[in-house]
Design a protein around this motif. Sequence first.
Motif, PDB file in Angstrom:
ATOM      1  N   UNK A  55       0.806  -1.208   0.000  1.00 51.67           N
ATOM      2  CA  UNK A  55       0.000   0.000   0.000  1.00 51.67           C
ATOM      3  C   UNK A  55       0.843   1.263   0.000  1.00 51.67           C
ATOM      4  N   UNK A  56       0.175   2.368  -0.298  1.00 56.53           N
ATOM      5  CA  UNK A  56       0.794   3.683  -0.315  1.00 56.53           C
ATOM      6  C   UNK A  56      -0.189   4.678   0.290  1.00 56.53           C
ATOM      7  N   UNK A  57       0.289   5.522   1.186  1.00 54.09           N
ATOM      8  CA  UNK A  57      -0.565   6.541   1.783  1.00 54.09           C
ATOM      9  C   UNK A  57       0.190   7.858   1.874  1.00 54.09           C
ATOM     10  N   UNK A  58      -0.528   8.946   1.660  1.00 53.70           N
ATOM     11  CA  UNK A  58       0.026  10.294   1.733  1.00 53.70           C
ATOM     12  C   UNK A  58      -0.949  11.156   2.516  1.00 53.70           C
ATOM     13  N   UNK A  59      -0.429  11.950   3.447  1.00 63.94           N
ATOM     14  CA  UNK A  59      -1.308  12.897   4.103  1.00 63.94           C
ATOM     15  C   UNK A  59      -0.602  14.226   4.341  1.00 63.94           C
TER      16      UNK A  59
ATOM     17  N   UNK B 181       4.648  10.531   3.704  1.00 60.91           N
ATOM     18  CA  UNK B 181       4.459   9.474   2.713  1.00 60.91           C
ATOM     19  C   UNK B 181       4.808   8.141   3.359  1.00 60.91           C
ATOM     20  N   UNK B 182       3.893   7.178   3.265  1.00 62.21           N
ATOM     21  CA  UNK B 182       4.112   5.851   3.838  1.00 62.21           C
ATOM     22  C   UNK B 182       4.048   4.780   2.746  1.00 62.21           C
ATOM     23  N   UNK B 183       5.033   3.917   2.719  1.00 60.64           N
ATOM     24  CA  UNK B 183       4.977   2.677   1.945  1.00 60.64           C
ATOM     25  C   UNK B 183       4.694   1.552   2.928  1.00 60.64           C
TER      26      UNK B 183
ATOM     27  N   UNK C 116       4.991  -0.007   8.242  1.00 59.63           N
ATOM     28  CA  UNK C 116       5.010   1.250   7.494  1.00 59.63           C
ATOM     29  C   UNK C 116       6.456   1.720   7.408  1.00 59.63           C
ATOM     30  N   UNK C 117       6.880   2.087   6.209  1.00 55.26           N
ATOM     31  CA  UNK C 117       8.174   2.722   6.017  1.00 55.26           C
ATOM     32  C   UNK C 117       7.887   4.110   5.454  1.00 55.26           C
TER      33      UNK C 117
END
Length: 208
Positions: A88-92, A106-108, A127-128
């Motif tokens: 997954x990928x997340x951005x906030x 930014x999380x990978x 999470x990285x």
Amino acid sequence: MKKTNYILLILLLNTSMGYTQDIHFSQYFNSPFLINPALTGSFQGDLRASVQYRDQWQSVTKAYRTYAISVDRPIMKNKWEKGYLGVGLSIYSDLAGNSNFGTTKLNLSLSGIMDLSMQNTLAAGFHFGYGQRGMDINDLQWGNQYDQGIGYNSSLSSGQTSLIDGMGNLDISAGLAWDFKTNESDNIFQDNLRTTHGLAVFHVNTPN
């Protein structure tokens, strides 16, 4: 009392108070990345995407605004008999007040999901991430800018130039999740009792 009940009781009694400034949303069930990395790719379907927006404290000059977008999916489902991976990928982005004090991250994400039985699933995830914080002091007023003759004078130095510099850091989080369902069928239209319990530790490397 069963052994598992004793374990759960011990875990509850050994909790301690924690302090956090991480972002959060009212619809927490739509932001699994902010709850537990082990939830990455753990869902029925091929792809999951989420876009969220939150503002608060409208009475202040500039409301606090938070934006988030995430996408994740399971992989290797057809190659492994008893489990699969989730990616997954997340951005906030979070902006606060007149200074636009902001946090961008930014999380990978990577998880491993294993079917222990038809009813039980165990997942572990990480999470990285990379985060950056900064602010804009141009709209703020400071004591050093007070001129005895005219009051606030924007031409005077604030003496706070070091606050302009952004701060970046690496961030690692980890989690475990156990999913239980009473019905052996994966048919979502059948009556199921389903529950998920987990444990997550954020900011493992204690970034500054």
